[in-house]
Scaffold this active site. Structure first.
Site, short mmCIF file in Angstrom:
data_model
loop_
_atom_site.label_atom_id
_atom_site.label_comp_id
_atom_site.label_asym_id
_atom_site.label_seq_id
_atom_site.Cartn_x
_atom_site.Cartn_y
_atom_site.Cartn_z
N ALA A 266 -2.24 1.20 13.47
CA ALA A 266 -3.53 1.23 12.78
C ALA A 266 -4.56 0.30 13.41
O ALA A 266 -5.76 0.55 13.28
CB ALA A 266 -3.35 0.86 11.31
N LYS B 142 8.44 -7.11 9.49
CA LYS B 142 8.23 -6.40 8.24
C LYS B 142 9.52 -5.93 7.56
O LYS B 142 9.58 -5.80 6.35
CB LYS B 142 7.35 -5.16 8.48
CG LYS B 142 5.89 -5.47 8.73
CD LYS B 142 5.12 -4.20 9.03
CE LYS B 142 5.19 -3.23 7.88
NZ LYS B 142 4.43 -1.98 8.15
N TRP C 197 6.14 -0.68 -8.38
CA TRP C 197 7.29 -1.31 -7.72
C TRP C 197 8.42 -1.52 -8.73
O TRP C 197 9.57 -1.21 -8.45
CB TRP C 197 6.86 -2.65 -7.13
CG TRP C 197 7.99 -3.44 -6.54
CD1 TRP C 197 8.62 -3.22 -5.34
CD2 TRP C 197 8.63 -4.59 -7.13
NE1 TRP C 197 9.61 -4.16 -5.14
CE2 TRP C 197 9.64 -5.01 -6.22
CE3 TRP C 197 8.46 -5.29 -8.31
CZ2 TRP C 197 10.47 -6.10 -6.48
CZ3 TRP C 197 9.27 -6.38 -8.57
CH2 TRP C 197 10.27 -6.78 -7.66
N LYS D 150 0.82 -1.21 0.00
CA LYS D 150 0.00 0.00 0.00
C LYS D 150 0.85 1.26 0.00
O LYS D 150 0.56 2.23 -0.72
CB LYS D 150 -0.94 -0.03 1.21
CG LYS D 150 -1.96 1.10 1.28
CD LYS D 150 -3.19 0.69 2.07
CE LYS D 150 -2.85 0.04 3.38
NZ LYS D 150 -2.10 0.91 4.31
N THR E 23 3.89 1.46 -1.15
CA THR E 23 4.53 1.50 -2.47
C THR E 23 3.61 2.13 -3.50
O THR E 23 4.04 2.97 -4.30
CB THR E 23 4.91 0.06 -2.91
OG1 THR E 23 5.79 -0.50 -1.93
CG2 THR E 23 5.59 0.07 -4.26
N PHE F 20 2.52 -8.23 -9.07
CA PHE F 20 3.65 -9.04 -8.64
C PHE F 20 4.08 -9.95 -9.79
O PHE F 20 3.28 -10.27 -10.68
CB PHE F 20 3.28 -9.88 -7.41
CG PHE F 20 3.31 -9.11 -6.12
CD1 PHE F 20 4.33 -9.28 -5.20
CD2 PHE F 20 2.32 -8.19 -5.82
CE1 PHE F 20 4.36 -8.57 -4.02
CE2 PHE F 20 2.34 -7.46 -4.64
CZ PHE F 20 3.38 -7.66 -3.73
N ARG G 184 3.04 7.88 7.10
CA ARG G 184 3.42 7.74 8.50
C ARG G 184 4.91 7.44 8.62
O ARG G 184 5.54 6.98 7.67
CB ARG G 184 2.64 6.59 9.15
CG ARG G 184 1.15 6.87 9.31
CD ARG G 184 0.46 5.66 9.91
NE ARG G 184 0.47 4.52 9.00
CZ ARG G 184 0.21 3.27 9.36
NH1 ARG G 184 -0.07 3.00 10.62
NH2 ARG G 184 0.22 2.29 8.49
N PHE H 13 -3.44 -0.48 7.11
CA PHE H 13 -4.15 -1.73 6.88
C PHE H 13 -5.33 -1.54 5.91
O PHE H 13 -5.29 -0.67 5.06
CB PHE H 13 -4.59 -2.36 8.20
CG PHE H 13 -3.44 -2.75 9.09
CD1 PHE H 13 -2.37 -3.46 8.58
CD2 PHE H 13 -3.42 -2.40 10.43
CE1 PHE H 13 -1.30 -3.82 9.39
CE2 PHE H 13 -2.35 -2.77 11.25
CZ PHE H 13 -1.30 -3.47 10.72
#
Length: 573
Positions: free
Chosen positions: A279, A111, A415, A77, A79, A387, A100, A307
């Site tokens: 979140a 992560k 990406w 998200k 990205t 992807f 953020r 999220f």
């Protein structure tokens, strides 16, 4: 441009980027040297005076990026947010990204870094993912200064009559550390204080973080800090920061942290990275001052909420938009083929294999998120974050479904391609917010429709929670534990009943059970307890087993991080 089969890892791409001096980035926004304070060559704090000076200037367009219910791997998200900002600039729109700040806990945990990915990153990513400009450390200091003042007050005679058993204020640390969830302080005899049970939250779950992100200036910050409830007296009356006279010292520790941080993307698009409340515990949005400043300085502000739409977007509308008078002009719902397959029942280790039927089943999850956007009367577009293992057949199924639903759809390749890979998404967003139709059967709300909140503030706490559960999550009903029922009665009695609700819930499911993927129906949401965040201006409703201090996984990302003798950082992703 074809998507390459091999893309370098995030940190390698970031370290090869050519950054512009932060003064050049500030100049792109029309800022003068007196408007900001450089933190090295590529970071700066923007003074709050800028917001006052531009008060009468018309706001630009606000684009809210949200997503479907995420999987443990994340759906990109941030990205997409960065890539969309870059793409809008490529199309001649003056755009700013507003995100953020990453927390060290998740960065060192499961992560890795949180500054976008591939060719859609904010830079300098090493600094942003680590100490940055010290904002989160300042919040840690302010939070723990208050903890020290609470225990000192009790030790020095406890004139306020604070009941040590009913202190709800916790110490914080910006790290995942399960061993600190429950601790005992004050041991060692009378000179060491009064023994009591305490605990640690992660810093980004602190109410101080939520307060900072909703404050508009120093005076507002002090007022919000003063209203924070730290516990209760022996006769069960709330005790606030104002009672301890601690708001001035706390605000002093936060004076620089309140100023938004200005950085840039890989393509030199200006980016505000400021504030970072959790979140699924707090409201999950970047700071109000950063968003408002971006709206005054650019034609388009692209921001995100943590999220899925059920958590981040819901809180963006019902909490942040209410507090700051914001109205997004459009929303982007980020989806991925792999997440849809997981919501369709495919195990994590089989997501690379084509599975059209699982994609079709997983679309029910996307459908609920589209419903949420329409509930708020926000026009939206589905952005499929591409992807390498996605197949054309799977993409076609999603595109056809979106066409049947009357919702615009684009495949997003930011990406691998940066801003170029987001131009189709940017064009769709421009059409949405500038009033042009994007298809014959478009069922989106009009961009000029008024924003719809999920509940009126005048409703009871129980009714507000029930409205979120049924209208946003699709729950059949809500069940309140005896503790939560008693707390609702007390909170109404204390005069807190008219505040918004901040739901603390798992991000993986619409229900309070993380393993119920897809679009569960007929479930009952259980509220186990409530927590007052009166300074931030909302009541937190805790569901399931949501933790305010996460733990590290078996193999933390920190184990792959390193720095060599030349100062080159490794392992941040």
């Amino acid at each position: 441009m074809q998507t390459p089969t091999i893309v370098q890892d995030d940190i390698t791409i970031a370290q090869q980027a050519k950054l512009k001096p932060i003064g050049d980035i500030a100049a792109l926004l029309g800022l003068k040297e007196d408007d900001y304070e450089p933190y090295g060559h590529y970071k700066a704090k923007v003074k709050l005076d800028v917001l006052k000076r531009l008060k009468t200037k018309q706001d630009g367009k606000l684009i809210l990026v949200t997503g479907i219910s995420p999987t443990p791997a994340g759906e990109g998200k941030s990205t997409v947010t960065v890539g969309l900002g870059q793409a809008l600039n490529r199309l001649g729109r003056k755009a700013v990204v507003a995100l953020r700040e990453p927390s060290l806990g998740p960065t060192m945990g499961i992560k890795g870094g949180a500054t976008g990915g591939g060719y859609s990153q904010v830079l300098p990513m090493e600094d942003i993912n680590l100490h940055f400009t010290g904002d989160i450390h300042a919040i840690t200091a302010a939070n723990n200064a208050l903890s020290a003042l609470i225990d000192n007050h009790i030790h020095q005679g406890n004139q306020l009559g604070i009941d040590p058993r009913r202190i709800i204020w916790k110490r914080v640390l910006d790290m995942n550390d399960r061993a600190l969830r429950q601790v005992v302080v004050g041991l060692g005899g009378p000179a060491q204080g009064v023994p009591r049970q305490d605990g640690f939250d992660i810093t980004v779950a602190s109410e101080v973080m939520a307060v900072l992100c909703l404050s508009e200036d120093i005076e507002d910050l002090k007022q919000r800090l003063s209203r924070m409830v730290i516990g209760y007296t022996y006769d069960k009356q709330p005790v606030t920061v104002a009672d301890l006279k601690a708001q001035g010292a706390m605000a002093l520790l936060l004076k620089d942290a309140l100023k938004p941080n200005l950085v840039q993307t890989l393509e030199n698009t200006p980016a505000f990275i400021h504030g970072g409340p959790f979140a699924n515990i707090a409201h999950g949005c970047n700071s109000l001052v950063a968003t408002k400043m971006a709206l005054k300085l650019a034609e388009y502000t692209v921001t995100e909420a943590g999220f899925g739409a059920d958590l981040g977007a819901e809180k963006f509308i019902n909490i942040k938009s209410r507090a700051g008078g914001l109205k997004p002009d459009a929303a982007v719902i980020v989806a991925t083929v792999r997440a849809l397959k997981m919501h369709g029942g495919v195990p994590k280790d089989q997501l690379k294999a084509e599975n059209v039927e699982a994609v079709k089943k997983g679309l029910e999850n996307l459908a609920q998120h589209v419903h949420i956007m329409h509930h708020f009367r926000l026009p939206c577009v589905v952005a499929l974050n591409h992807f390498l293992h996605d197949t054309e057949t799977e993409l076609k199924v999603i595109e056809q479904w979106c066409e049947e639903q009357g919702v615009p759809f684009t495949v997003c390749r930011v990406w691998a391609e940066g801003g170029r890979g987001g131009e189709a998404l940017a064009e769709t967003v421009i059409k949405l917010v500038e009033g042009q139709q994007t298809g014959k059967e478009n069922k989106n709300p009009a961009a000029d429709e008024s924003l719809r909140f999920t509940y009126p503030l005048e409703a009871s706490i129980a009714d507000k929670i029930r409205a979120i559960a049924t209208n946003i999550y699709g729950a059949r009903d809500v069940q309140f534990s005896p503790k939560a029922q008693k707390q609702m009665e007390q909170f109404e009695m204390y005069g807190w009943g008219k505040l918004p609700i901040c739901m603390a819930k798992t991000q993986y499911s619409f229900s309070d059970a993380p393993n119920r993927l897809g679009r569960p129906t007929g479930f009952t949401l259980t509220i186990r307890e409530l927590k007052p965040s009166i300074g931030a201006g909302f009541i937190v409703a805790l569901t399931g087993d949501v933790m305010t201090m996460p733990g590290l996984p078996k193999e933390p990302a920190a184990l792959k991080m390193n720095i060599d003798n030349e100062g080159k950082v490794e392992g941040l992703f």
